[in-house]
Design an enzyme around this catalytic site. Structure first.
Site, PDB file in Angstrom:
ATOM      1  N   ARG A  96     -43.989 -58.484  51.226  1.00 45.18           N
ATOM      2  CA  ARG A  96     -43.171 -59.497  50.530  1.00 45.18           C
ATOM      3  C   ARG A  96     -43.320 -60.779  51.323  1.00 45.18           C
ATOM      4  O   ARG A  96     -43.011 -60.826  52.527  1.00 45.18           O
ATOM      5  CB  ARG A  96     -41.709 -59.060  50.458  1.00 45.18           C
ATOM      6  N   HIS A 125     -43.798 -60.873  40.823  1.00 44.16           N
ATOM      7  CA  HIS A 125     -42.947 -59.769  41.300  1.00 44.16           C
ATOM      8  C   HIS A 125     -43.238 -58.539  40.430  1.00 44.16           C
ATOM      9  O   HIS A 125     -42.398 -58.108  39.638  1.00 44.16           O
ATOM     10  CB  HIS A 125     -41.474 -60.173  41.212  1.00 44.16           C
ATOM     11  N   GLN A 130     -40.924 -55.270  40.121  1.00 42.95           N
ATOM     12  CA  GLN A 130     -39.709 -55.416  39.316  1.00 42.95           C
ATOM     13  C   GLN A 130     -40.005 -55.167  37.839  1.00 42.95           C
ATOM     14  O   GLN A 130     -39.205 -54.568  37.121  1.00 42.95           O
ATOM     15  CB  GLN A 130     -39.126 -56.816  39.502  1.00 42.95           C
ATOM     16  N   ASP A 187     -32.903 -64.921  35.881  1.00 39.88           N
ATOM     17  CA  ASP A 187     -33.048 -64.725  37.331  1.00 39.88           C
ATOM     18  C   ASP A 187     -32.376 -65.927  37.997  1.00 39.88           C
ATOM     19  O   ASP A 187     -32.039 -66.915  37.325  1.00 39.88           O
ATOM     20  CB  ASP A 187     -34.555 -64.660  37.677  1.00 39.88           C
ATOM     21  N   ARG A 231     -36.114 -49.155  40.277  1.00 41.57           N
ATOM     22  CA  ARG A 231     -37.071 -49.610  41.286  1.00 41.57           C
ATOM     23  C   ARG A 231     -37.573 -48.395  42.062  1.00 41.57           C
ATOM     24  O   ARG A 231     -38.759 -48.277  42.359  1.00 41.57           O
ATOM     25  CB  ARG A 231     -36.420 -50.611  42.254  1.00 41.57           C
TER      26      ARG A 231
HETATM   27  N1  NVA Z   1     -37.054 -65.154  41.920  1.00 40.94           N
HETATM   28  C1  NVA Z   1     -36.340 -64.479  42.982  1.00 40.94           C
HETATM   29  C2  NVA Z   1     -36.423 -63.001  42.810  1.00 40.94           C
HETATM   30  C3  NVA Z   1     -35.646 -62.214  43.843  1.00 40.94           C
HETATM   31  C4  NVA Z   1     -35.787 -60.732  43.684  1.00 40.94           C
HETATM   32  C5  NVA Z   1     -36.904 -64.901  44.321  1.00 40.94           C
HETATM   33  O1  NVA Z   1     -38.134 -65.014  44.446  1.00 40.94           O
HETATM   34  O2  NVA Z   1     -36.128 -65.142  45.248  1.00 40.94           O
HETATM   35  N1   CP Z   2     -34.903 -57.488  42.780  1.00 43.31           N
HETATM   36  C1   CP Z   2     -35.316 -57.476  44.054  1.00 43.31           C
HETATM   37  O1   CP Z   2     -36.516 -57.536  44.349  1.00 43.31           O
HETATM   38  O2   CP Z   2     -34.319 -57.345  44.968  1.00 43.31           O
HETATM   39  P1   CP Z   2     -34.429 -57.510  46.545  1.00 43.31           P
HETATM   40  O3   CP Z   2     -34.722 -58.973  46.813  1.00 43.31           O
HETATM   41  O4   CP Z   2     -33.076 -57.085  47.050  1.00 43.31           O
HETATM   42  O5   CP Z   2     -35.533 -56.649  47.066  1.00 43.31           O
END
Ligand code: NVA
Ligand code: CP
Length: 303
Positions: free
Chosen positions: A104, A131, A134, A219, A287
């Site tokens: 990540r 992502h 997800q 989101d 997930r």
């Molecule tokens: N768009 C958000 C998703 C978090 C799971 C981010 O990148 O922070």
């Molecule tokens: N939705 C998601 O990826 O959550 P986290 O940021 O908690 O991993």
């Protein structure tokens, strides 16, 4: 055979994604029935987190454990990733000792460079661009509730961010219609929009996008890495909240999804988040199951 990675949803075909979801539903049932399923015995997943996480970390770590393997958490703070060791060199070293790597991070080029230099499968656990994990959970949740999503109408409301981009890929692979409403200057990447062809349409307002939708998704307005823009974004996105007026435009049996964490009262009202149409908790739990299916595909020893 070259190493297989999961950097975006497009790395798998439509048939492969549907088979993955069917398998995810099966492994979920096995877990609920207390049936042991440990095809990844002896396997190790390294997990590099250069951004925060609750769901992704817990689900991958729990998933590896349940599949008979183990996961190792690596943060930039206490590894050389945060002290300037090139990602190429880190990839060579880490992949010589583990069976898979989850990352990540910020720029998607970092995920790609890791994959190019890794001898084991790399999974994108979120980058600024995508992502995909997800989307696996979201699609599993839809399939469980409603069956195949082909031909359905999905509304994306809010920021044209990594989740929105992954929904565009979802529309391509699962063949649903995607109705997007984002404020000017926050629309998704135009090249991606084009790649979705006539499945994708852009709308001026949240209510327009939600009209006759079967699924409404949003989101956060400020993603990780955009914390300094939070206040400005609250103002810019104010008319893009998913609330009961917006949901009233959608079909009566429409579902609501959000990848979480959510900001109640910003991108979504508490009423919608806690409504009977909201499937956010199933989505979060999935997930675990969807990624277990993914891990099996990528890490299981070939017969
Ligand atoms: N768009 C958000 C998703 C978090 C799971 C981010 O990148 O922070
Ligand atoms: N939705 C998601 O990826 O959550 P986290 O940021 O908690 O991993």
């Amino acid at each position: 055979m070259s190493t297989r990675h999961f950097l975006s949803l497009l790395d798998f075909t439509s048939n492969e994604l549907r088979a993955l979801i069917a398998h995810a539903i099966d492994v979920k049932q096995k877990l609920k029935q207390g049936i042991s399923h440990t095809p990844l015995s002896g396997k190790l997943l390294a997990m590099i987190f250069e951004k925060s996480s609750t769901r992704t970390r817990v689900s991958f770590e729990a998933g590896m454990y349940q599949l008979g393997g183990q996961a190792m958490f690596l943060s930039p703070r206490d590894s050389h990733l945060g002290r300037g060791e090139p990602i190429e060199d880190s990839a060579r070293v880490i992949s010589s000792m583990v069976d898979g790597i989850l990352i990540r991070t910020f720029g998607h080029d970092r995920v790609e460079t890791l994959a190019q230099n890794s001898r084991v499968p790399v999974i994108n656990g979120l980058s600024d661009q995508w992502h995909p994990c997800q989307l696996l959970a979201d699609m599993q949740t839809w399939f469980e509730q409603r069956g195949d999503i082909a031909g359905a109408s999905v509304a994306w409301i809010g920021d044209g961010n990594n989740m929105c981009h992954s929904y565009i890929n979802g529309a391509i692979r699962f063949d649903f219609k995607l109705r997007i409403a984002c404020p000017a200057g926050h629309q998704p990447d135009p090249t991606l929009l084009e790649s979705g062809g006539d499945r994708i349409s852009l709308h001026q307002t949240a209510a327009d996008a939600a009209r006759d939708a079967d699924l409404v998704v949003t989101d956060v307005w400020a993603s990780m890495g955009q914390e300094e823009e939070q206040q400005q974004r609250v103002e810019t996105f104010a008319s893009y909240q998913v609330n009961q007026q917006v949901m009233a435009q959608a079909n009566d049996d429409a579902l609501f999804m959000h990848c979480l964490p959510a900001h109640r009262g910003e991108e979504v009202s508490s009423e919608v988040l806690d409504s009977a149409q909201s499937v956010i908790w199933q989505e979060a739990e999935n997930r675990l199951h969807a990624q277990k299916a993914l891990l099996e595909i990528l890490l299981k020893p070939q017969a």
